[in-house]
Design a protein around this motif. Structure first.
Motif, PDB file in Angstrom:
ATOM      1  N   LEU A  96       0.927  -1.084  -0.044  1.00  0.00           N
ATOM      2  CA  LEU A  96       0.028   0.099   0.022  1.00  0.00           C
ATOM      3  C   LEU A  96       0.750   1.269   0.182  1.00  0.00           C
ATOM      4  N   GLU A  97       1.029   1.822  -1.009  1.00  0.00           N
ATOM      5  CA  GLU A  97       1.964   3.023  -1.201  1.00  0.00           C
ATOM      6  C   GLU A  97       1.296   4.289  -0.749  1.00  0.00           C
ATOM      7  N   VAL A  98       0.135   4.319  -1.101  1.00  0.00           N
ATOM      8  CA  VAL A  98      -0.685   5.513  -0.522  1.00  0.00           C
ATOM      9  C   VAL A  98      -0.367   5.583   1.060  1.00  0.00           C
ATOM     10  N   ALA A  99      -0.870   4.488   1.702  1.00  0.00           N
ATOM     11  CA  ALA A  99      -0.747   4.278   3.123  1.00  0.00           C
ATOM     12  C   ALA A  99       0.539   4.735   3.718  1.00  0.00           C
ATOM     13  N   ALA A 100       1.565   4.192   3.010  1.00  0.00           N
ATOM     14  CA  ALA A 100       2.911   4.643   3.438  1.00  0.00           C
ATOM     15  C   ALA A 100       3.227   6.179   3.334  1.00  0.00           C
ATOM     16  N   TYR A 101       2.772   6.673   2.198  1.00  0.00           N
ATOM     17  CA  TYR A 101       2.859   8.359   2.079  1.00  0.00           C
ATOM     18  C   TYR A 101       2.070   8.912   3.181  1.00  0.00           C
ATOM     19  N   VAL A 102       1.101   8.722   3.688  1.00  0.00           N
ATOM     20  CA  VAL A 102       0.226   9.179   4.540  1.00  0.00           C
ATOM     21  C   VAL A 102       0.693   8.948   5.809  1.00  0.00           C
ATOM     22  N   ALA A 103       1.407   7.747   6.217  1.00  0.00           N
ATOM     23  CA  ALA A 103       2.132   7.440   7.535  1.00  0.00           C
ATOM     24  C   ALA A 103       3.423   8.753   7.532  1.00  0.00           C
ATOM     25  N   PHE A 104       4.087   8.770   6.654  1.00  0.00           N
ATOM     26  CA  PHE A 104       5.066   9.918   6.503  1.00  0.00           C
ATOM     27  C   PHE A 104       4.615  11.291   6.616  1.00  0.00           C
ATOM     28  N   ILE A 105       3.683  11.529   5.986  1.00  0.00           N
ATOM     29  CA  ILE A 105       2.873  12.908   6.143  1.00  0.00           C
ATOM     30  C   ILE A 105       2.653  13.132   7.695  1.00  0.00           C
ATOM     31  N   CYS A 106       1.927  12.049   8.298  1.00  0.00           N
ATOM     32  CA  CYS A 106       1.548  12.065   9.714  1.00  0.00           C
ATOM     33  C   CYS A 106       2.818  12.379  10.512  1.00  0.00           C
ATOM     34  N   LEU A 107       3.965  11.779  10.549  1.00  0.00           N
ATOM     35  CA  LEU A 107       5.131  11.795  11.107  1.00  0.00           C
ATOM     36  C   LEU A 107       6.072  13.197  11.217  1.00  0.00           C
ATOM     37  N   THR A 108       5.558  13.803   9.835  1.00  0.00           N
ATOM     38  CA  THR A 108       6.073  15.210   9.499  1.00  0.00           C
ATOM     39  C   THR A 108       5.346  16.326  10.164  1.00  0.00           C
ATOM     40  N   PHE A 109       4.028  16.232  10.448  1.00  0.00           N
ATOM     41  CA  PHE A 109       3.326  17.207  10.965  1.00  0.00           C
ATOM     42  C   PHE A 109       2.850  17.130  12.334  1.00  0.00           C
ATOM     43  N   HIS A 110       3.180  15.990  13.184  1.00  0.00           N
ATOM     44  CA  HIS A 110       2.703  15.603  14.437  1.00  0.00           C
ATOM     45  C   HIS A 110       2.880  16.789  15.402  1.00  0.00           C
ATOM     46  N   GLY A 111       4.123  17.415  15.211  1.00  0.00           N
ATOM     47  CA  GLY A 111       4.603  18.295  16.171  1.00  0.00           C
ATOM     48  C   GLY A 111       3.747  19.785  15.879  1.00  0.00           C
ATOM     49  N   PHE A 112       3.566  20.030  14.808  1.00  0.00           N
ATOM     50  CA  PHE A 112       2.734  21.207  14.518  1.00  0.00           C
ATOM     51  C   PHE A 112       1.204  21.168  14.939  1.00  0.00           C
ATOM     52  N   LEU A 113       0.580  20.140  14.680  1.00  0.00           N
ATOM     53  CA  LEU A 113      -0.606  20.014  15.245  1.00  0.00           C
ATOM     54  C   LEU A 113      -0.513  19.679  16.764  1.00  0.00           C
ATOM     55  N   SER A 114       0.260  19.281  17.291  1.00  0.00           N
ATOM     56  CA  SER A 114       0.298  19.096  18.951  1.00  0.00           C
ATOM     57  C   SER A 114       0.380  20.436  19.646  1.00  0.00           C
ATOM     58  N   THR A 115       1.150  21.363  18.855  1.00  0.00           N
ATOM     59  CA  THR A 115       1.392  22.824  19.179  1.00  0.00           C
ATOM     60  C   THR A 115       0.064  23.487  19.174  1.00  0.00           C
ATOM     61  N   ILE A 116      -0.447  23.364  18.111  1.00  0.00           N
ATOM     62  CA  ILE A 116      -1.581  24.104  17.754  1.00  0.00           C
ATOM     63  C   ILE A 116      -2.890  23.483  18.977  1.00  0.00           C
ATOM     64  N   ALA A 117      -2.862  22.251  19.223  1.00  0.00           N
ATOM     65  CA  ALA A 117      -3.737  21.655  20.322  1.00  0.00           C
ATOM     66  C   ALA A 117      -3.501  22.269  21.451  1.00  0.00           C
ATOM     67  N   MET A 118      -2.165  22.377  21.794  1.00  0.00           N
ATOM     68  CA  MET A 118      -1.648  22.927  23.305  1.00  0.00           C
ATOM     69  C   MET A 118      -2.121  24.585  23.358  1.00  0.00           C
ATOM     70  N   ILE A 119      -2.087  25.252  22.300  1.00  0.00           N
ATOM     71  CA  ILE A 119      -2.514  26.597  22.611  1.00  0.00           C
ATOM     72  C   ILE A 119      -3.953  26.883  22.370  1.00  0.00           C
ATOM     73  N   ILE A 120      -4.741  25.899  21.779  1.00  0.00           N
ATOM     74  CA  ILE A 120      -6.422  25.828  21.825  1.00  0.00           C
ATOM     75  C   ILE A 120      -6.806  25.361  23.367  1.00  0.00           C
ATOM     76  N   PHE A 121      -6.332  24.309  23.839  1.00  0.00           N
ATOM     77  CA  PHE A 121      -6.956  23.905  25.101  1.00  0.00           C
ATOM     78  C   PHE A 121      -6.272  24.227  26.324  1.00  0.00           C
ATOM     79  N   THR A 122      -5.261  25.110  26.233  1.00  0.00           N
ATOM     80  CA  THR A 122      -4.760  25.660  27.570  1.00  0.00           C
ATOM     81  C   THR A 122      -4.743  26.959  27.367  1.00  0.00           C
ATOM     82  N   LYS A 123      -5.633  27.510  28.369  1.00  0.00           N
ATOM     83  CA  LYS A 123      -6.088  28.925  28.571  1.00  0.00           C
ATOM     84  C   LYS A 123      -4.888  29.784  29.067  1.00  0.00           C
ATOM     85  N   PRO A 124      -4.166  29.353  29.788  1.00  0.00           N
ATOM     86  CA  PRO A 124      -2.760  30.155  30.219  1.00  0.00           C
ATOM     87  C   PRO A 124      -1.806  30.490  29.106  1.00  0.00           C
TER      88      PRO A 124
END
Length: 254
Positions: free
Chosen positions: A207-235
């Motif tokens: 499954l080549e498509v699944a492999a590409y999706v997996a690498f995209i997830c690895l690349t952007f996990h830090g960015f999305l985690s930072t956005i979630a931290m900003i949205i859900f942490t009021k201080p």
């Protein structure tokens, strides 16, 4: 790194600057794996810290031994993984050449096999790869043992505690909720690709498509985690808004 999964074993081909500079695919694979394990360790440490910050008498709780033992085990694996992989790097490079030549003879139609910037993941083929897989699975066991159990324990503790004021309880719940959301992001963006990778190693996949999706997830996990931290942490929201206001005020003062 670009995934190529049409072989009996996963073949990862590095195509970035490190490959252009002569770094082997095996080095980049080990380096990426070490970073993923370090990220998992940081998530474990956040849960361990949140547990100790929320439970004042945590030294007297039996659950503390459970959390602490897995956290210490993960710390040990975080150090052990790069020690073994990079300590046996040149030995593994020779093994990689042998594996690639063997597969190239079976299927010479795939030019990426013999490329220096590619790495072939062959489980149970040698002591280093076996050790790598055992450590990887150990990290997964530690993560799935601590994070869900700590979340359930802290939710129950914060509902029943009488040692905190309502305001402190609300703050602790908010911080725990923010941590859970970040962990959920890490679980999707890191956990799912890891599960797919482990599955592919043992059972194979094309499954080549699944492999590409997996690498995209690895690349952007830090960015999305930072956005979630900003949205859900009021201080943090208040701090960012304050910095923004100060920057705008300074700009307008000119």
């Amino acid at each position: 790194m670009l995934p190529v999964v049409h072989l009996p074993y996963p073949l990862l081909r590095a195509t970035g600057y490190l490959a252009d500079w002569g770094f082997s695919g095996l080095f980049q694979f080990y380096f990426l794996s070490a970073l993923i394990i370090q990220t998992g360790c940081s998530v474990m440490e956040m849960f361990y810290f949140r547990y100790r910050a929320s439970v004042f008498d945590y030294n007297e709780k039996r659950f503390t031994k459970f959390v602490k033992s897995f956290t210490l085990a993960f710390r040990f694996l975080t150090i052990l993984f790069p020690t073994i992989t990079f300590g046996t790097f040149f030995y593994s490079i020779k093994l990689q050449e042998e594996y690639k030549k063997e597969l190239a003879m079976k299927d010479p139609s795939i030019p990426e096999i013999t490329c220096y910037s590619s790495v072939l993941v062959a489980p149970f083929s040698d002591s280093v790869m076996i050790s790598t897989m055992v450590m990887w699975l150990g990290c997964i066991v530690c993560t799935f043992s601590v994070i869900p159990s700590t979340t359930i324990y802290l939710n129950s503790h914060l509902r029943n505690t009488k040692n905190m004021s309502p305001g402190v309880v609300r703050m602790q719940k908010m911080l725990l909720s923010s941590l859970i959301v970040q962990t959920f992001v890490h679980g999707i963006m890191l956990g799912v690709p890891n599960i797919m990778f482990v599955y592919t190693i043992y059972f194979g996949s094309d499954l080549e498509v699944a492999a590409y999706v997996a690498f995209i997830c690895l690349t952007f996990h830090g960015f999305l985690s930072t956005i979630a931290m900003i949205i859900f942490t009021k201080p943090i929201q208040n701090g960012i808004l304050e910095v923004f206001r100060c920057s705008v005020a300074k700009f307008l003062s000119f």
